[in-house]
Design a protein around this motif. Structure first.
Motif, PDB file in Angstrom:
ATOM      1  N   LYS A  86       0.791  -0.740  -0.369  1.00  0.00           N
ATOM      2  CA  LYS A  86      -0.078   0.194   0.015  1.00  0.00           C
ATOM      3  C   LYS A  86       1.383   1.265   0.223  1.00  0.00           C
ATOM      4  CE  LYS A  86      -4.088  -2.176   0.221  1.00  0.00           C
ATOM      5  NZ  LYS A  86      -5.330  -1.570  -1.081  1.00  0.00           N
ATOM      6  N   GLN A  87       2.012   1.322   1.388  1.00  0.00           N
ATOM      7  CA  GLN A  87       3.141   2.328   0.902  1.00  0.00           C
ATOM      8  C   GLN A  87       3.670   2.273  -0.769  1.00  0.00           C
ATOM      9  OE1 GLN A  87       6.334   1.532   3.722  1.00  0.00           O
ATOM     10  NE2 GLN A  87       4.101   1.303   5.448  1.00  0.00           N
ATOM     11  N   PHE A  88       3.971   1.215  -1.094  1.00  0.00           N
ATOM     12  CA  PHE A  88       4.283   1.097  -2.787  1.00  0.00           C
ATOM     13  C   PHE A  88       3.077   2.082  -3.729  1.00  0.00           C
ATOM     14  CE2 PHE A  88       7.369  -1.857  -2.384  1.00  0.00           C
ATOM     15  CZ  PHE A  88       8.513  -1.485  -2.812  1.00  0.00           C
ATOM     16  N   GLU A  89       1.772   1.669  -2.929  1.00  0.00           N
ATOM     17  CA  GLU A  89       1.178   2.183  -3.710  1.00  0.00           C
ATOM     18  C   GLU A  89       0.604   4.063  -3.838  1.00  0.00           C
ATOM     19  OE1 GLU A  89      -3.290   0.439  -4.702  1.00  0.00           O
ATOM     20  OE2 GLU A  89      -2.977   1.318  -3.458  1.00  0.00           O
ATOM     21  N   GLN A  90       1.045   4.400  -2.397  1.00  0.00           N
ATOM     22  CA  GLN A  90       0.538   5.301  -2.452  1.00  0.00           C
ATOM     23  C   GLN A  90       1.559   6.041  -3.000  1.00  0.00           C
ATOM     24  OE1 GLN A  90      -1.497   6.856  -0.225  1.00  0.00           O
ATOM     25  NE2 GLN A  90      -1.182   8.501  -1.730  1.00  0.00           N
ATOM     26  N   VAL A  91       3.271   5.552  -3.043  1.00  0.00           N
ATOM     27  CA  VAL A  91       4.181   6.343  -3.760  1.00  0.00           C
ATOM     28  C   VAL A  91       3.445   6.309  -4.803  1.00  0.00           C
ATOM     29  CG1 VAL A  91       6.506   6.144  -4.424  1.00  0.00           C
ATOM     30  CG2 VAL A  91       5.672   5.444  -1.785  1.00  0.00           C
ATOM     31  N   ILE A  92       3.164   5.530  -5.798  1.00  0.00           N
ATOM     32  CA  ILE A  92       2.817   5.131  -7.364  1.00  0.00           C
ATOM     33  C   ILE A  92       1.760   6.458  -7.637  1.00  0.00           C
ATOM     34  CG2 ILE A  92       2.035   4.418  -9.091  1.00  0.00           C
ATOM     35  CD1 ILE A  92       3.608   1.898  -7.676  1.00  0.00           C
ATOM     36  N   ILE A  93       1.182   6.700  -6.049  1.00  0.00           N
ATOM     37  CA  ILE A  93      -0.130   7.641  -7.190  1.00  0.00           C
ATOM     38  C   ILE A  93       0.205   8.977  -6.939  1.00  0.00           C
ATOM     39  CG2 ILE A  93      -2.606   8.828  -5.988  1.00  0.00           C
ATOM     40  CD1 ILE A  93      -3.206   5.669  -5.253  1.00  0.00           C
ATOM     41  N   ASN A  94       1.045   9.062  -5.914  1.00  0.00           N
ATOM     42  CA  ASN A  94       1.106  10.592  -5.775  1.00  0.00           C
ATOM     43  C   ASN A  94       2.140  10.820  -6.731  1.00  0.00           C
ATOM     44  OD1 ASN A  94       0.224  11.007  -3.115  1.00  0.00           O
ATOM     45  ND2 ASN A  94       2.181   9.979  -1.928  1.00  0.00           N
ATOM     46  N   TYR A  95       2.831  10.101  -6.600  1.00  0.00           N
ATOM     47  CA  TYR A  95       3.768  10.406  -8.439  1.00  0.00           C
ATOM     48  C   TYR A  95       3.098  10.362  -9.799  1.00  0.00           C
ATOM     49  CZ  TYR A  95       8.622  10.192 -11.057  1.00  0.00           C
ATOM     50  OH  TYR A  95       9.699  10.842 -12.187  1.00  0.00           O
ATOM     51  N   LYS A  96       2.028  10.978  -9.031  1.00  0.00           N
ATOM     52  CA  LYS A  96       0.894  10.645 -10.975  1.00  0.00           C
ATOM     53  C   LYS A  96       1.390  12.509 -11.363  1.00  0.00           C
ATOM     54  CE  LYS A  96      -2.286   9.959 -13.539  1.00  0.00           C
ATOM     55  NZ  LYS A  96      -3.037  11.453 -14.050  1.00  0.00           N
ATOM     56  N   SER A  97       1.385  13.484 -10.723  1.00  0.00           N
ATOM     57  CA  SER A  97       1.920  14.860 -10.886  1.00  0.00           C
ATOM     58  C   SER A  97       2.744  14.481 -12.413  1.00  0.00           C
ATOM     59  CB  SER A  97       1.816  15.544  -9.534  1.00  0.00           C
ATOM     60  OG  SER A  97       2.900  15.051  -9.297  1.00  0.00           O
ATOM     61  N   ASN A  98       4.278  13.947 -11.426  1.00  0.00           N
ATOM     62  CA  ASN A  98       4.914  13.956 -12.662  1.00  0.00           C
ATOM     63  C   ASN A  98       4.445  14.128 -14.003  1.00  0.00           C
ATOM     64  OD1 ASN A  98       6.687  15.085 -10.773  1.00  0.00           O
ATOM     65  ND2 ASN A  98       6.531  13.066 -10.393  1.00  0.00           N
ATOM     66  N   ILE A  99       4.029  12.579 -13.986  1.00  0.00           N
ATOM     67  CA  ILE A  99       3.089  12.433 -15.143  1.00  0.00           C
ATOM     68  C   ILE A  99       1.860  13.363 -16.094  1.00  0.00           C
ATOM     69  CG2 ILE A  99       1.854  11.038 -16.793  1.00  0.00           C
ATOM     70  CD1 ILE A  99       4.292   9.438 -15.132  1.00  0.00           C
ATOM     71  N   ASP A 100       1.741  14.298 -15.313  1.00  0.00           N
ATOM     72  CA  ASP A 100       0.879  14.998 -15.328  1.00  0.00           C
ATOM     73  C   ASP A 100       1.328  15.595 -16.711  1.00  0.00           C
ATOM     74  OD1 ASP A 100      -1.667  13.197 -14.721  1.00  0.00           O
ATOM     75  OD2 ASP A 100      -1.942  14.624 -12.978  1.00  0.00           O
ATOM     76  N   LYS A 101       2.956  16.438 -15.447  1.00  0.00           N
ATOM     77  CA  LYS A 101       3.720  17.650 -16.586  1.00  0.00           C
ATOM     78  C   LYS A 101       4.142  17.162 -17.316  1.00  0.00           C
ATOM     79  CE  LYS A 101       6.568  20.627 -14.662  1.00  0.00           C
ATOM     80  NZ  LYS A 101       8.035  20.690 -15.276  1.00  0.00           N
ATOM     81  N   LEU A 102       4.692  15.860 -17.394  1.00  0.00           N
ATOM     82  CA  LEU A 102       4.630  15.512 -18.539  1.00  0.00           C
ATOM     83  C   LEU A 102       3.808  15.385 -20.040  1.00  0.00           C
ATOM     84  CD1 LEU A 102       7.956  14.351 -19.690  1.00  0.00           C
ATOM     85  CD2 LEU A 102       6.938  12.837 -19.193  1.00  0.00           C
ATOM     86  N   GLU A 103       2.372  14.923 -19.142  1.00  0.00           N
ATOM     87  CA  GLU A 103       1.537  15.037 -20.748  1.00  0.00           C
ATOM     88  C   GLU A 103       1.622  16.779 -20.622  1.00  0.00           C
ATOM     89  OE1 GLU A 103       0.167  13.304 -22.501  1.00  0.00           O
ATOM     90  OE2 GLU A 103      -0.369  11.121 -21.283  1.00  0.00           O
ATOM     91  N   GLY A 104       1.560  17.548 -20.242  1.00  0.00           N
ATOM     92  CA  GLY A 104       1.229  18.412 -20.480  1.00  0.00           C
ATOM     93  C   GLY A 104       2.311  18.984 -21.260  1.00  0.00           C
ATOM     94  N   ASP A 105       4.042  18.740 -20.592  1.00  0.00           N
ATOM     95  CA  ASP A 105       4.916  19.206 -21.789  1.00  0.00           C
ATOM     96  C   ASP A 105       4.154  18.359 -23.022  1.00  0.00           C
ATOM     97  OD1 ASP A 105       6.230  20.834 -20.362  1.00  0.00           O
ATOM     98  OD2 ASP A 105       7.204  18.986 -19.597  1.00  0.00           O
ATOM     99  N   HIS A 106       3.697  17.460 -23.174  1.00  0.00           N
ATOM    100  CA  HIS A 106       4.121  17.130 -24.798  1.00  0.00           C
ATOM    101  C   HIS A 106       2.978  17.055 -24.705  1.00  0.00           C
ATOM    102  CE1 HIS A 106       2.359  13.548 -27.157  1.00  0.00           C
ATOM    103  NE2 HIS A 106       3.508  13.481 -27.510  1.00  0.00           N
ATOM    104  N   GLN A 107       2.104  17.760 -24.707  1.00  0.00           N
ATOM    105  CA  GLN A 107       1.131  18.812 -25.367  1.00  0.00           C
ATOM    106  C   GLN A 107       1.434  20.548 -25.845  1.00  0.00           C
ATOM    107  OE1 GLN A 107      -2.409  19.459 -23.455  1.00  0.00           O
ATOM    108  NE2 GLN A 107      -3.330  20.932 -24.836  1.00  0.00           N
ATOM    109  N   HIS A 108       2.132  20.319 -25.564  1.00  0.00           N
ATOM    110  CA  HIS A 108       3.166  21.864 -25.678  1.00  0.00           C
ATOM    111  C   HIS A 108       3.946  21.893 -26.898  1.00  0.00           C
ATOM    112  CE1 HIS A 108       1.625  23.828 -23.180  1.00  0.00           C
ATOM    113  NE2 HIS A 108       2.393  23.901 -21.785  1.00  0.00           N
TER     114      HIS A 108
END
Length: 880
Positions: free
Chosen positions: A683-705
């Motif tokens: 569950k701690q692993f899972e929480q770390v992964i969920i918390n890392y979602k913001s980095n994926i979203d930021k990368l999606e934003g850069d990819h859109q640009h």
């Protein structure tokens, strides 16, 4: 003469001899002081005497004085034979003291052989009529044969009997059983036990707590009359004793337990059936939920796939960008929830199969087309269509961009050429040479030569126009018809100009013999000004030419070419000045010979003013071109910064996802501790992964640009956004599946009663064999089919746990359910509706009635139901 009594008491008793159970030791190690209280001794004497007689009467005898009638050992041995159902050694029939001691020792030896430790009790004391020792011995017998086998839930003997009393009397007012002495003084507890099992014998609502004597006597009388339980206690003794004798109360209450054992058996059977039916109902609910979710997900995939496969081209960039934006909305908003649904569907399917395995039910087979493999296949097709659609979108945008560029370039060159060719056909068609002098004819000839030079210079431009039109046709330009029409007009005009030019030259050459004088200076001016003028026009075209680049190197290459062009301007300026100096020389000569200074060049339409204007325009276009190139350079630098920014994040996120995947893989083998600890860490692993979602979203934003800037390649990273998305989705799916595996192990452990130590031992054994089947199955032949039905020579940990739990624990079977229904049906081969409704809760009873087929046997009655077919169908052994 020796005689023996032969009898059949109908009792059978099975037990495993145990050496260290509490019941084998006399209560409180037979504290002699406990019997010094006369009140207790009186209660025990009466209770134990009545208890002994309740068994001895089955052999046709009894006792009157407990300390006297057991002295010779004969009735003591007979009592043990009656309550145990076993034969003791043949007794000695002599009347001497040693005969009596021998008989008592035989009885005591038998008690000891049943795992009972007799402390401070000897045969001599029983023979001597020691009341304390005799009562202690009888109490030991009662504990061993009447109380020890009582088992309620996970408690036994005294604690089991007390728990049974608490369970049965819990609903009754004014009853709170916590012991076997003071809680029984008011008689309500005894009345509650009777009413719970036989409500027709006592009206509990009419009992009064303040009438203990009446309550006790009522319970004693009813028990003796209707339950065949002899009266073992005196109501007055119990009421008048501050603390009634615990052993007497326990002895009497145990008779109620045994009297109601049949009802307990039916209740147990009903509870088992309720539990099994509850499991079946829960499994059916999970199956329906799976079918619903699978249908919804497959329907969504079927709706999305045709949309992604529709690759109808658009004619404008705006329309294609609209399609690209719709695709991005699908990626950001519509697909992520479906990824979660797909993962949850797989988890629900695995959980359902685990529950079915644990409860010995047949494996769940979804309806056709809704298997997990079907969903996975459909999902793979969706992702392939998605990838192809994205590639098509980007390719189509590049094509339209190229087409627009070529169309604009064609229009510019066509307009320039048509502007140049306006009036040329009429000029070439003139017959002005017929009325001209020789000088004028020569002038016309030189002018025509200059025109031919200009015409040759424009040949390359016409070829460029035709080549651009051809490329537009090959790229399927939507307005290709208008392009072809205009190109054809230019080509037809060009052919006409060639014909007219050739004809005029022939006419002028025929007339040239008549003409001898020509102004060399005008001719030289015309020859030099025409190429220079063409150079300026070409320079203006090049300075206004459209361009398309994708990298900094490409724009820098254009800037370098522009710099080279600027380097040629001084040389061109010298040529311009030389050409203008020729015209100046003409003016000087004309002035010196008295000719008008405003002479018109007979060989060329180019004037010094026109050359000056075009030169000024070239000089004006140079800085404009330089500015445009610098703006494009800045844009390419911005694109390069976007590439590097994306690459910097992608080169971090990609390895991070890979590292997490490896950590999760290792965790399934290396994590120690309990399953709950493992679940907590995952569950701690899972929480770390969920918390890392913001980095994926930021990368999606850069990819859109990057996509909005039409950047299609990135040399700074090997990771694309598609790689990151796939890796992220795999990471989410892997952590969810790993957590589900631990949950499944917890479910298996709890359902099968496996301790944490056993689970750790299973894990150690599985790790030791390294998942290779051969070393393990060699231990027990015949297990290969159980552990490896597919012959893959590999065993998963869950399969290994299921195997070990089947080996080490018991689970319900169709035979157990069948036996339970047989008890409820009173040994009949069928069961009636009223029996189901009487023994089972309403919901469970209706569940059975709705699914149980009618009984077709010859001994059936109307409404009889076939519980045998129903029980076997629960475990997939037959079809209803």
């Amino acid at each position: 003469m020796q005689t023996s009594v032969d009898y059949n008491n109908g009792y059978t008793m099975q037990m495993q001899e145990q050496q260290n159970n509490d019941y084998t030791i006399q209560d409180d190690e037979w504290d002699r002081d406990l019997l010094l209280d006369p009140a207790w001794e009186k209660q025990q004497r009466k209770t134990f005497t009545a208890w002994c007689n309740s068994h001895l009467r089955k052999a046709g005898t009894g006792i009157e004085n407990i300390e006297e009638d057991f002295r010779n050992g004969l009735k003591l041995m007979l009592l043990l034979e009656v309550i145990s159902g076993e034969r003791l050694p043949k007794p000695d029939r002599g009347k001497m003291r040693f005969h009596k001691i021998a008989n008592v020792n035989k009885a005591l030896d038998y008690i000891t052989s049943k795992g009972v430790k007799l402390v401070s009790i000897g045969a001599e004391e029983i023979v001597d009529g020691n009341i304390k020792m005799t009562l202690g011995m009888i109490w030991t017998i009662i504990l061993r044969f009447a109380i020890q086998d009582i088992s309620v839930e996970e408690t036994s003997a005294k604690e089991g009997l007390l728990l049974w009393c608490q369970r049965k009397t819990a609903p009754y007012r004014n009853v709170n059983v916590q012991n076997f002495h003071v809680n029984w003084k008011d008689g309500l507890a005894l009345c509650a036990l009777i009413h719970r099992h036989r409500p027709d014998l006592i009206d509990y609502a009419k009992l009064n707590k303040d009438d203990p004597l009446g309550n006790l006597n009522l319970a004693f009388d009813v028990a003796e009359k209707y339950l065949d339980i002899p009266k073992m206690l005196d109501a007055e003794d119990i009421i008048n004793s501050p603390k009634p004798d615990e052993r007497a109360i326990m002895t009497y209450v145990s008779c109620f337990y045994h009297a109601f054992a049949g009802a307990e058996q039916a209740e147990t059977a009903a509870n088992r059936i309720c539990t099994i039916l509850g499991v079946n109902q829960e499994n059916e609910s999970l199956m329906e939920e799976y079918e619903k979710l699978a249908s919804q997900l497959l329907e969504w995939i079927r709706r999305m796939t045709p949309w992604l496969e529709n690759k109808s081209p658009e004619t404008t960039m705006a329309a294609m960008r609209g399609k690209l934006e719709d695709f991005r909305d699908y990626r950001r908003q519509h697909k992520p929830p479906k990824v979660q649904e797909k993962c949850q569907l797989e988890i629900n399917f695995n959980t359902l199969q685990t529950k079915l395995r644990i409860s010995n039910r047949p494996a769940f087979m979804p309806s056709e087309g809704r298997m997990v493999s079907d969903i996975t296949s459909a999902w793979t097709g969706l992702e392939q269509a998605e990838k192809g659609y994205e590639e098509w979108l980007l390719s189509e945008i590049r094509r339209l961009e190229r087409l627009n560029h070529l169309a604009e370039k064609f229009q510019m060159k066509a307009t320039s050429h048509q502007g140049w060719s306006v009036g040329k056909d009429s000029v070439l068609s003139q017959k002005d040479y017929e009325s001209c002098s020789l000088t004028e004819v020569r002038a016309l000839l030189r002018k025509h030569e200059a025109f031919e030079s200009d015409l040759a210079a424009h040949q390359d431009r016409v070829e460029q126009i035709a080549a651009i039109a051809q490329e537009l046709n090959e790229l399927d330009y939507h307005a290709a018809s208008s392009i072809n029409e205009r190109c054809q007009g230019i080509c037809d005009q060009w052919d006409q100009l060639g014909t007219l030019t050739q004809k005029r030259r022939e006419n002028l050459e025929r007339t040239e013999k008549l003409l001898e004088t020509i102004d060399q200076l005008f001719l030289e001016f015309s020859k030099r000004s025409a190429p220079f003028n063409n150079w300026m026009e070409g320079a203006m075209e090049d300075l206004q030419d459209m361009f398309i680049v994708h990298t900094v190197d490409e724009i820098q290459s254009l800037i370098s070419a522009h710099d080279q062009f600027k380097a040629t301007l001084p040389e061109a300026d010298c040529e311009r000045q030389a050409i203008l100096s020729i015209y100046t020389e003409v003016q000087k000569i004309a002035q010196s010979y008295g000719i008008s200074p405003n002479l018109t060049n007979p060989y060329s339409d180019i004037t010094p003013t026109e050359i000056g204007l075009k030169w000024d325009k070239v000089k004006k276009l140079v800085p404009q071109r330089n500015s445009i190139l610098q703006e494009e350079l800045a844009r390419q630098h911005t694109n390069e910064r976007l590439r590097r920014q994306f690459a910097a994040q992608a080169n971090i996120i990609g390895p991070w996802i890979q590292t997490r995947m490896e950590e999760i893989g290792r965790s399934s083998v290396d994590i120690g501790g309990s399953l709950e600890d493992q679940m907590s860490q995952l569950k701690q692993f899972e929480q770390v992964i969920i918390n890392y979602k913001s980095n994926i979203d930021k990368l999606e934003g850069d990819h859109q640009h990057i996509q909005e800037s039409l950047v299609f390649d990135n040399k700074h990273t090997n990771y694309t956004m598609e790689h990151i998305r796939v890796g992220w989705e795999q990471l989410l799916t892997t952590i969810a599946r790993t957590i589900n595996e631990i949950e499944t192990q917890i479910l298996t452990r709890d359902a099968k009663g496996i301790s944490q130590q056993q689970m750790n031992e299973f894990r150690q054994s599985f790790t030791h064999f390294d998942r290779v089947l051969c070393p393990f199955v060699s231990l027990r032949p015949g297990y290969t089919l159980l552990l490896d039905p597919n012959g893959s020579n590999k065993v998963t940990f869950q399969t290994f746990v299921d195997f070990m739990t089947r080996e080490t624990s018991d689970s319900d079977t169709s035979e157990q359910v069948l036996a339970s229904f047989k008890i409820l049906a009173a040994d009949k081969p069928f069961i009636l509706l009223e029996e189901l409704r009487r023994e089972l809760p309403p919901e469970q009873a209706e569940y059975c009635i709705s699914r149980m087929p009618l009984y077709n046997g010859p001994d059936g009655v109307p409404g009889a139901l076939d519980y045998t077919a129903f029980s076997t169908a629960l475990y997939g052994e037959s079809d209803l």
